[in-house]
Design a protein around this motif. Structure first.
Motif, short mmCIF file in Angstrom:
data_model
loop_
_atom_site.label_atom_id
_atom_site.label_comp_id
_atom_site.label_asym_id
_atom_site.label_seq_id
_atom_site.Cartn_x
_atom_site.Cartn_y
_atom_site.Cartn_z
N VAL A 185 22.00 -9.40 -40.12
CA VAL A 185 20.82 -9.02 -40.90
C VAL A 185 20.03 -8.02 -40.06
O VAL A 185 19.64 -8.32 -38.92
N VAL A 186 19.81 -6.83 -40.61
CA VAL A 186 19.03 -5.80 -39.93
C VAL A 186 17.79 -5.53 -40.76
O VAL A 186 17.88 -5.34 -41.98
N THR A 187 16.63 -5.52 -40.10
CA THR A 187 15.36 -5.28 -40.77
C THR A 187 14.60 -4.21 -40.02
O THR A 187 14.50 -4.25 -38.79
N ARG A 188 14.08 -3.26 -40.75
CA ARG A 188 13.26 -2.21 -40.14
C ARG A 188 11.79 -2.58 -40.26
O ARG A 188 11.33 -3.02 -41.31
N ASP A 189 11.05 -2.40 -39.18
CA ASP A 189 9.62 -2.68 -39.15
C ASP A 189 8.85 -1.88 -40.20
O ASP A 189 9.34 -0.87 -40.71
N THR A 190 7.63 -2.32 -40.44
CA THR A 190 6.70 -1.58 -41.27
C THR A 190 5.75 -0.82 -40.35
O THR A 190 5.65 -1.11 -39.17
N GLY A 191 5.03 0.14 -40.89
CA GLY A 191 4.04 0.87 -40.12
C GLY A 191 4.10 2.35 -40.42
O GLY A 191 5.06 2.85 -40.99
N ILE A 192 3.06 3.03 -40.00
CA ILE A 192 2.92 4.45 -40.28
C ILE A 192 3.84 5.29 -39.39
O ILE A 192 4.44 6.26 -39.84
N LEU A 193 3.96 4.91 -38.12
CA LEU A 193 4.73 5.71 -37.18
C LEU A 193 6.19 5.78 -37.61
O LEU A 193 6.87 4.78 -37.76
N GLY A 194 6.66 6.98 -37.87
CA GLY A 194 8.05 7.18 -38.26
C GLY A 194 8.36 6.79 -39.69
O GLY A 194 9.52 6.81 -40.10
N SER A 253 11.23 2.42 -44.13
CA SER A 253 10.25 1.52 -43.52
C SER A 253 10.15 0.21 -44.31
O SER A 253 10.08 0.21 -45.53
N GLY A 254 10.18 -0.93 -43.58
CA GLY A 254 10.01 -2.23 -44.21
C GLY A 254 11.18 -2.70 -45.05
O GLY A 254 11.01 -3.52 -45.94
N GLU A 255 12.39 -2.22 -44.76
CA GLU A 255 13.57 -2.61 -45.54
C GLU A 255 14.53 -3.46 -44.71
O GLU A 255 14.57 -3.38 -43.49
N THR A 256 15.33 -4.26 -45.41
CA THR A 256 16.31 -5.14 -44.78
C THR A 256 17.63 -5.10 -45.53
O THR A 256 17.66 -4.78 -46.72
N ALA A 257 18.70 -5.45 -44.81
CA ALA A 257 20.03 -5.54 -45.44
C ALA A 257 20.88 -6.52 -44.64
O ALA A 257 20.68 -6.68 -43.43
N ALA A 258 21.80 -7.17 -45.33
CA ALA A 258 22.74 -8.10 -44.70
C ALA A 258 24.14 -7.50 -44.77
O ALA A 258 24.52 -6.90 -45.78
N PHE A 259 24.91 -7.68 -43.70
CA PHE A 259 26.25 -7.12 -43.60
C PHE A 259 27.23 -8.22 -43.22
O PHE A 259 26.95 -9.03 -42.35
N GLY A 260 28.38 -8.23 -43.88
CA GLY A 260 29.43 -9.18 -43.55
C GLY A 260 30.29 -8.66 -42.43
O GLY A 260 30.79 -7.53 -42.49
N LEU A 261 30.43 -9.46 -41.38
CA LEU A 261 31.23 -9.06 -40.22
C LEU A 261 32.25 -10.14 -39.88
O LEU A 261 31.99 -11.33 -40.08
N LYS A 262 33.37 -9.73 -39.35
CA LYS A 262 34.31 -10.68 -38.77
C LYS A 262 33.71 -11.16 -37.46
O LYS A 262 32.95 -10.44 -36.82
N LYS A 298 20.48 -11.48 -36.12
CA LYS A 298 19.40 -10.64 -36.65
C LYS A 298 19.04 -9.55 -35.65
O LYS A 298 18.93 -9.80 -34.45
N ARG A 299 18.85 -8.34 -36.19
CA ARG A 299 18.43 -7.21 -35.38
C ARG A 299 17.27 -6.52 -36.08
O ARG A 299 17.13 -6.55 -37.29
N ARG A 300 16.44 -5.86 -35.26
CA ARG A 300 15.22 -5.21 -35.74
C ARG A 300 15.22 -3.75 -35.30
O ARG A 300 15.50 -3.44 -34.15
N ILE A 301 14.91 -2.86 -36.23
CA ILE A 301 14.71 -1.44 -35.92
C ILE A 301 13.21 -1.22 -35.79
O ILE A 301 12.47 -1.50 -36.73
N TYR A 302 12.77 -0.76 -34.62
CA TYR A 302 11.35 -0.47 -34.47
C TYR A 302 11.14 0.89 -33.83
O TYR A 302 12.05 1.45 -33.21
N THR A 303 9.93 1.41 -34.02
CA THR A 303 9.57 2.72 -33.51
C THR A 303 8.26 2.60 -32.73
O THR A 303 7.35 1.90 -33.16
N ASN A 304 8.20 3.27 -31.57
CA ASN A 304 6.94 3.38 -30.85
C ASN A 304 6.85 4.79 -30.28
O ASN A 304 7.67 5.64 -30.59
N HIS A 305 5.86 5.04 -29.44
CA HIS A 305 5.65 6.39 -28.90
C HIS A 305 6.84 6.89 -28.09
O HIS A 305 7.00 8.08 -27.89
N SER A 306 7.72 5.98 -27.63
CA SER A 306 8.89 6.38 -26.84
C SER A 306 10.11 6.69 -27.69
O SER A 306 11.11 7.18 -27.19
N GLY A 307 10.07 6.35 -28.97
CA GLY A 307 11.21 6.59 -29.85
C GLY A 307 11.55 5.35 -30.66
O GLY A 307 10.70 4.51 -30.91
#
Length: 133
Positions: free
Chosen positions: A46-55, A74-83, A116-125
């Motif tokens: 399950v991968v979820t991208r953070d919410t927020g204005i940056l990026g 921004s603010g979206e999620t998806a589930a993927f089937g993996l072996k 679970k993994r999270r995609i986030y953005t800050n001033h470094s990328g």
């Protein structure tokens, strides 16, 4: 004039990072932006991208084992089937936002496990990290 300067400074500071959101609260990635690993398998990522204005104007592409799997807004999620086993995850900004800078990390999943993994953005990328959300 000072009030406007203070408000702009506060807005800039508030916009320096994104905020985590649980996969249950996030919007689903539309099916038009889901490209691979959509069928159930032994394990789930399950991968979820953070919410927020940056990026927020930039989408991020997710690759699983070198295959383009999805594009997240921004603010979206998806589930993927993996072996079960080891998989390489990669994220990159979509073309309108530069499209460069593929970042990769590894995830190891056991049969029946949900990672679970999270995609986030800050001033470094941007980053892809484990999450408890």
């Amino acid at each position: 004039m000072k009030f406007i300067a203070v408000m702009l400074a506060l807005l800039v500071v508030a916009g320096c990072s994104t905020s985590p959101i649980s996969s249950g609260e996030a919007s689903k990635v539309p099916s038009s932006r889901l490209h691979a690993f959509t069928n159930k398998q032994e394990s789930t990522l399950v991968v979820t991208r953070d919410t927020g204005i940056l990026g927020a104007a930039c989408n991020y592409k997710l690759y699983i084992d070198g295959v383009f799997a999805a594009e997240f807004g921004s603010g979206e999620t998806a589930a993927f089937g993996l072996k079960s086993g080891s998989h390489v995850l990669g994220i990159a900004a979509a073309a309108p936002c530069g499209g460069a800078g593929l970042l990769e990390s590894e995830v190891v999943v056991a049969a029946g496990q949900v990672a679970k993994r999270r995609i986030y953005t800050n001033h470094s990328g941007f980053r892809l990290t484990p999450t408890s959300y």
